[in-house]
Scaffold this motif. Structure first.
Motif, PDB file in Angstrom:
ATOM      1  N   PRO A  65      34.084  29.378  43.082  1.00 45.16           N
ATOM      2  CA  PRO A  65      33.633  30.759  43.231  1.00 45.16           C
ATOM      3  C   PRO A  65      33.350  31.344  41.844  1.00 45.16           C
ATOM      4  CG  PRO A  65      35.999  30.595  43.616  1.00 45.16           C
ATOM      5  CD  PRO A  65      35.492  29.196  43.422  1.00 45.16           C
ATOM      6  N   VAL A  66      32.288  32.129  41.743  1.00 50.77           N
ATOM      7  CA  VAL A  66      31.902  32.730  40.463  1.00 50.77           C
ATOM      8  C   VAL A  66      31.863  34.244  40.625  1.00 50.77           C
ATOM      9  CG1 VAL A  66      30.112  32.926  38.702  1.00 50.77           C
ATOM     10  CG2 VAL A  66      30.599  30.702  39.753  1.00 50.77           C
ATOM     11  N   GLY A  67      32.737  34.912  39.928  1.00 46.55           N
ATOM     12  CA  GLY A  67      32.770  36.369  39.968  1.00 46.55           C
ATOM     13  C   GLY A  67      33.753  36.862  41.029  1.00 46.55           C
ATOM     14  N   TYR A  68      34.079  38.141  40.908  1.00 43.61           N
ATOM     15  CA  TYR A  68      35.069  38.750  41.807  1.00 43.61           C
ATOM     16  C   TYR A  68      34.654  38.653  43.274  1.00 43.61           C
ATOM     17  CZ  TYR A  68      36.949  40.637  37.489  1.00 43.61           C
ATOM     18  OH  TYR A  68      37.481  40.747  36.235  1.00 43.61           O
ATOM     19  N   TYR A  69      33.467  39.116  43.567  1.00 43.57           N
ATOM     20  CA  TYR A  69      33.042  39.192  44.973  1.00 43.57           C
ATOM     21  C   TYR A  69      33.054  37.819  45.640  1.00 43.57           C
ATOM     22  CZ  TYR A  69      31.331  43.933  43.844  1.00 43.57           C
ATOM     23  OH  TYR A  69      31.214  45.237  43.462  1.00 43.57           O
ATOM     24  N   ASP A  70      32.556  36.825  44.902  1.00 43.21           N
ATOM     25  CA  ASP A  70      32.472  35.484  45.452  1.00 43.21           C
ATOM     26  C   ASP A  70      33.876  34.967  45.803  1.00 43.21           C
ATOM     27  OD1 ASP A  70      31.113  33.221  46.253  1.00 43.21           O
ATOM     28  OD2 ASP A  70      30.812  32.436  44.224  1.00 43.21           O
ATOM     29  N   TYR A  71      34.828  35.198  44.909  1.00 42.09           N
ATOM     30  CA  TYR A  71      36.196  34.747  45.160  1.00 42.09           C
ATOM     31  C   TYR A  71      36.815  35.494  46.353  1.00 42.09           C
ATOM     32  CZ  TYR A  71      40.994  33.209  44.312  1.00 42.09           C
ATOM     33  OH  TYR A  71      42.237  32.647  44.451  1.00 42.09           O
ATOM     34  N   LEU A  72      36.622  36.814  46.389  1.00 39.61           N
ATOM     35  CA  LEU A  72      37.246  37.633  47.447  1.00 39.61           C
ATOM     36  C   LEU A  72      36.842  37.152  48.840  1.00 39.61           C
ATOM     37  CD1 LEU A  72      36.681  41.203  45.934  1.00 39.61           C
ATOM     38  CD2 LEU A  72      38.856  39.932  46.011  1.00 39.61           C
TER      39      LEU A  72
END
Lengths: 400, 400
Positions: free
Chosen positions: A197-204
């Motif tokens: 995952p890359v970046g906050y949104y992607d991980y969330l």
């Protein structure tokens, strides 16, 4: 960091260099923007508001008993023990105490860490008061990308009060905790593999549910980034821009603040803010004033009342915070439910804004305490704040 | 960059994503800090100085002839043609024209690009005027690390006037030019191999000599970073700190500025500054006022006189700048040697501060012109500035 260039043993660089380890951290807390991309939280162009100054040197000699110990300390002794970088005390709107240590100076900014969360929570409460956001709505109704995640069927209120039930560990002492993977995903310097995952949104979007929402307070930074996403989707503005427009441009800030961003430009709602000591004092004073500042209602009183009333004490008690008995968590704020109705903003390594309505007092402390968890620093802090509150109340009643 | 998160085709990220290609650049010029680590150039805490406002809408209708063409344009037409993001005209210290376009607004900052160089050159001239630096010294006497490099036996003056003879190519249209390797060395996001130079200083030490110093003007950014190193070693302060203390805190700036830094924290003296339009106007006005501002001598008059007198015209002529006939380069400033004694600060993609002593005029233009080299934008700019100067002189003489 000294010398041109610094010698290797004095060099502090990007996140992979572990810049938040101690003692590197003592420098890093004032220099986040030199290590990471950041977004401005503009104060606008106007000059700063003025402060009433009523410095009281006697505050240094206030004594208090360390929690869980017989040790007595003075206020002044506690400052160095707590690795204080900056401390400001406001009483009835005037500055009565102000000191800078370590890397901090008046025109510099310090990492706010999780105090960022409370400002994001405040923005959410403002949107609720303006009827632009309904905290009873489910997350998936605002952010369809989170429908399949553990957050999907949580209410916005459960996100705001961190009672979501999700599979995400945030023990800063555990090197295998999910929080570190989250940091890695959002680190713009990381060398990500194709499936990372890359970046906050992607991980969330990949976080799973674990248990039932609404039952246990679980302090997890990812809730705030979900809330930041909700705010951005609702308003069309990221939290840095909104914080500038709704707060920093409204209260005569002395300095711009800033927030770190991930590699796709998302501000770190869960902990990315850096700001000046006095400007964080303004935040506390506005809350204490229930939203009024310089004769203007900057923040709806209802938004602040909603924070002050506190959250679910039973859910909080289940999380077993030993230094905060009887407390609760509401809209990303820590409500102490003590005799003075004090409540606080708290960030790792000793950051706090402490608001004591009974004493008409605001304390801001910025620090670089070696341990992340605040329960290490609470014993030499919370009783000091109470002793100072008692002193200010008695001083007022005796007319000194 | 729009949306939370932006769609992939709208995403602009770190240096490897080519964020300075057109049209991405139209956004990037206002958002450098969101893409790179940066160091604050603090304006301090005080409020901004005030401006006399004397807006003259007739300026829009001033006409001029495009250089090397029969085409006539109005001032207003030239703005869009030049991809102007912000333009400010000062006349006798008052704002007579001010417009914001593209990504820029009054409370935002724009990349100054190589205009940074001139501010670093100005700092060096200030140190010379203060007798803290001697421009006749050789580089190696101040920076022993450069003794074996091509800069070692150059004088500080040759560095300041860019007449060093070094093996370094800086043709922005050539993808194999050394300037791109230099950018890569200083890019904190780059994945460097073990033998790669890392950071500005490391790269500078490896540059070889080619020819004889002092004979030909050669515009090479590395000279400014050598000068930045000399300034840092001499004063114990990096150029961002010094620029704050000696300039930004002195002239009533509206905003902090900032400078990008490499992975070891070295500010990019050759081009890393971002600043507000009006604050760059203050820079120009101070120069025009020969260092006086608000009745204080902020910059020694001798420092500015040393710039105004210009550099070696013969050395400059050998470099064959077709749009700048008869000009010279002095202390990182471009001296036009025209009838008005105009001189300028210039940065790629159309950045300029243009100071016209005869017309008592300062122009600041910030732009995102698709081509890097200013000779593409000079034909629709320099004659416009001259026409505006003529207009302001005639307006003054006719008492309008």
């Amino acid at each position: 960091m000294q010398g041109f260039p610094p010698e290797p043993e004095y060099l502090i660089t990007q996140p992979q260099s572990n810049f938040f380890s101690f003692p590197k951290m003592r420098w890093s807390v004032c220099h986040i923007r030199e290590l990471m991309p950041t977004r401005q939280v503009s104060k606008g162009i106007a000059g700063p508001g003025s402060w009433k100054m009523r410095i009281d040197p006697d505050i240094n000699n206030i004594t208090f008993k360390v929690s869980g110990s017989d040790e007595q300390l003075t206020w002044q002794q506690s400052l160095a023990l707590n690795y204080t970088d900056g401390i400001l005390v406001l009483h009835r709107g005037a500055i009565v105490y102000e000191q800078y240590f370590g890397c901090l100076e008046r025109y510099k900014k310090h990492a706010a860490m999780s105090m960022t969360k409370s400002l994001v929570g405040l923005l959410a409460e403002m949107l609720i008061a303006e009827k632009r956001l309904d905290d009873k709505q489910l997350v998936k109704s605002v952010i369809p990308e989170l429908a399949e995640s553990g957050f999907g069927d949580a209410s916005i209120r459960e996100v705001m009060d961190m009672t979501t039930a999700i599979a995400f560990s945030e023990d800063y002492n555990d090197p295998n905790a999910d929080i570190w993977q989250y940091s890695y995903a959002s680190d713009p310097f990381a060398h990500h593999s194709a499936n990372d995952p890359v970046g906050y949104y992607d991980y969330l979007s990949g976080i799973k549910k674990q248990g039932e929402h609404g039952e246990i307070f679980g302090y997890r930074t990812v809730n705030t980034d979900v809330l930041g996403w909700i705010i951005a989707r609702t308003t069309g503005k990221d939290v840095a821009t909104l914080l500038s427009e709704k707060v920093w441009q409204q209260f005569g800030a002395e300095q711009d603040a800033y927030i770190t961003v991930d590699s796709v430009g998302t501000p770190f709602a869960g902990g990315g803010l850096s700001a000046g000591l006095r400007d964080l004092g303004r935040v506390g004073q506005i809350l204490l004033n229930r939203g009024r500042y310089n004769d203007q209602q900057i923040i709806p009183a209802a938004a602040i009342a909603n924070i002050e009333k506190g959250g679910d004490k039973t859910a909080f008690a289940r999380a077993d915070y030993q230094t905060l008995p009887g407390a609760s968590y509401r809209s990303m704020w820590w409500i102490l439910h003590n005799k003075n109705n004090a409540y606080a903003v708290r960030g790792v390594h000793g950051q706090t804004i402490y608001i004591d309505p009974a004493a008409e007092m605001v304390i801001v402390r910025l620090a670089s305490f070696p341990q992340a968890k605040n329960h290490y620093i609470d014993p030499t802090s919370l009783p000091a704040y109470q002793a100072l509150a008692d002193y200010l109340i008695s001083k007022k009643s005796t007319g000194r």
